[in-house]
Motif scaffolding. Sequence first.
Motif, PDB file in Angstrom:
ATOM      1  N   SER A   1       0.800  -1.222   0.044  1.00  0.00           N
ATOM      2  CA  SER A   1       0.080  -0.052  -0.103  1.00  0.00           C
ATOM      3  C   SER A   1       0.861   1.322   0.000  1.00  0.00           C
ATOM      4  O   SER A   1       2.122   1.155   0.363  1.00  0.00           O
ATOM      5  CB  SER A   1      -0.797   0.060   1.102  1.00  0.00           C
ATOM      6  N   LEU A   2       0.199   2.316  -0.474  1.00  0.00           N
ATOM      7  CA  LEU A   2       0.677   3.534  -0.253  1.00  0.00           C
ATOM      8  C   LEU A   2      -0.094   4.826  -0.098  1.00  0.00           C
ATOM      9  O   LEU A   2      -1.565   4.647  -0.591  1.00  0.00           O
ATOM     10  CB  LEU A   2       1.787   3.936  -1.445  1.00  0.00           C
ATOM     11  N   HIS A   3       0.164   5.815   0.305  1.00  0.00           N
ATOM     12  CA  HIS A   3      -0.701   7.059   0.326  1.00  0.00           C
ATOM     13  C   HIS A   3      -0.205   7.818  -0.763  1.00  0.00           C
ATOM     14  O   HIS A   3       1.016   8.300  -0.819  1.00  0.00           O
ATOM     15  CB  HIS A   3      -0.516   7.730   1.706  1.00  0.00           C
ATOM     16  N   LEU A   4      -1.158   8.136  -1.789  1.00  0.00           N
ATOM     17  CA  LEU A   4      -0.965   9.043  -2.925  1.00  0.00           C
ATOM     18  C   LEU A   4      -1.645  10.469  -2.661  1.00  0.00           C
ATOM     19  O   LEU A   4      -2.725  10.534  -2.368  1.00  0.00           O
ATOM     20  CB  LEU A   4      -1.492   8.384  -4.239  1.00  0.00           C
ATOM     21  N   LEU A   5      -0.903  11.673  -2.658  1.00  0.00           N
ATOM     22  CA  LEU A   5      -1.298  13.024  -2.464  1.00  0.00           C
ATOM     23  C   LEU A   5      -1.468  13.552  -4.044  1.00  0.00           C
ATOM     24  O   LEU A   5      -0.655  13.402  -4.819  1.00  0.00           O
ATOM     25  CB  LEU A   5      -0.335  13.579  -1.574  1.00  0.00           C
ATOM     26  N   TYR A   6      -2.547  14.073  -4.199  1.00  0.00           N
ATOM     27  CA  TYR A   6      -2.900  14.545  -5.523  1.00  0.00           C
ATOM     28  C   TYR A   6      -3.112  16.154  -5.547  1.00  0.00           C
ATOM     29  O   TYR A   6      -4.083  16.707  -4.825  1.00  0.00           O
ATOM     30  CB  TYR A   6      -4.216  14.058  -6.172  1.00  0.00           C
TER      31      TYR A   6
ATOM     32  N   PHE B   1     -11.470  11.253 -11.974  1.00  0.00           N
ATOM     33  CA  PHE B   1     -10.303  10.980 -13.237  1.00  0.00           C
ATOM     34  C   PHE B   1      -9.257  10.256 -12.476  1.00  0.00           C
ATOM     35  O   PHE B   1      -8.661   9.218 -13.287  1.00  0.00           O
ATOM     36  CB  PHE B   1     -10.262  12.426 -13.887  1.00  0.00           C
ATOM     37  N   VAL B   2      -8.839  10.745 -11.503  1.00  0.00           N
ATOM     38  CA  VAL B   2      -7.552  10.124 -11.025  1.00  0.00           C
ATOM     39  C   VAL B   2      -7.817   8.802 -10.538  1.00  0.00           C
ATOM     40  O   VAL B   2      -7.155   7.844 -10.546  1.00  0.00           O
ATOM     41  CB  VAL B   2      -7.056  10.784  -9.607  1.00  0.00           C
TER      42      VAL B   2
ATOM     43  N   ILE C   1      -8.953   1.458  -4.034  1.00  0.00           N
ATOM     44  CA  ILE C   1      -8.527   3.007  -3.723  1.00  0.00           C
ATOM     45  C   ILE C   1      -9.458   3.471  -2.899  1.00  0.00           C
ATOM     46  O   ILE C   1     -10.946   3.438  -2.884  1.00  0.00           O
ATOM     47  CB  ILE C   1      -8.496   3.543  -5.107  1.00  0.00           C
ATOM     48  N   THR C   2      -8.997   4.197  -1.794  1.00  0.00           N
ATOM     49  CA  THR C   2      -9.838   4.856  -0.757  1.00  0.00           C
ATOM     50  C   THR C   2      -9.474   6.301  -0.811  1.00  0.00           C
ATOM     51  O   THR C   2      -8.408   6.631  -0.653  1.00  0.00           O
ATOM     52  CB  THR C   2      -9.752   4.015   0.605  1.00  0.00           C
TER      53      THR C   2
ATOM     54  N   LEU D   1      -5.594   6.462  -0.269  1.00  0.00           N
ATOM     55  CA  LEU D   1      -4.980   5.117   0.207  1.00  0.00           C
ATOM     56  C   LEU D   1      -4.913   4.055  -0.913  1.00  0.00           C
ATOM     57  O   LEU D   1      -6.231   3.750  -1.337  1.00  0.00           O
ATOM     58  CB  LEU D   1      -5.478   4.530   1.579  1.00  0.00           C
ATOM     59  N   VAL D   2      -3.739   3.580  -1.522  1.00  0.00           N
ATOM     60  CA  VAL D   2      -3.902   2.735  -2.561  1.00  0.00           C
ATOM     61  C   VAL D   2      -3.281   1.335  -2.096  1.00  0.00           C
ATOM     62  O   VAL D   2      -2.172   1.258  -1.499  1.00  0.00           O
ATOM     63  CB  VAL D   2      -3.080   3.235  -3.864  1.00  0.00           C
TER      64      VAL D   2
END
Length: 182
Positions: free
Chosen positions: A128-133, A143-144, A161-162, A177-178
């Motif tokens: 897992s990882l946290h992705l910041l957009y 879209f993301v 994907i949360t 959170l992916v």
Amino acid sequence: MYGMVNKAVEEMVVSQFGDDTWEKIKDKSAIDDELFISNESYPDEMTYRLVTSASEILGLTPEQVLEAFGVHWILHTAREGYGELLTAGGTTLSEFLLNLPSFHSRLTLIFPNLEPPTFKVKEFNDNSLHLLYFSHRAGLTPFVIGLLKGLGTMYNMPLEITLLDSRETGADHKEFLVTWKT
Ligand code: HEM
């Protein structure tokens, strides 16, 4: 946004719903251009208009259109038109996501007028990882989500994907959170 974005919306609609539906969407959006030129810049507002009209004509929510567009962007637009750029992003899904923060910076060499989003990665683990957009544009979170789902399909790695609560993560960005299975 570069014309390649509107062009990709057109390709998605034509491939899934046919030429007539696309013509209706274009008419409803009051777009006179015969075709979109990939390397030319168009007002963002034109892309938003296309999404709104597509949602009305297809009977989907704008969020559903944007998510489907994200999937299409990865699995067709990027894979077929910019395959080498995409594969240079990583050999595995996690590598690709870790490289995502620099992905569009490389593209700005080819597309100097690009106003890309920014991504940051934190709390990276085996699965897992946290992705910041971050973006100056509003409303593109679905879209993301579609882009991430498309990447999961591309790497044959189903993702969860949360979208984390923005009240906790701050208002200037979205945090996902992916999670994937190793
Ligand atoms: C070869 C693949 C890709 C190309 C050629 C590409 C190119 C572009 C272009 C031209 C735009 C419109 C912005 C502008 O014209 O100013 C854009 C926007 C965007 N791209 Fe990419 N992109 C690619 C892959 C990705 C990937 C893998 C992601 C993330 C998973 C991503 C996330 C986004 C988002 C979220 C936007 C919307 C703009 C915003 O949020 O402000 N792109 N990209």
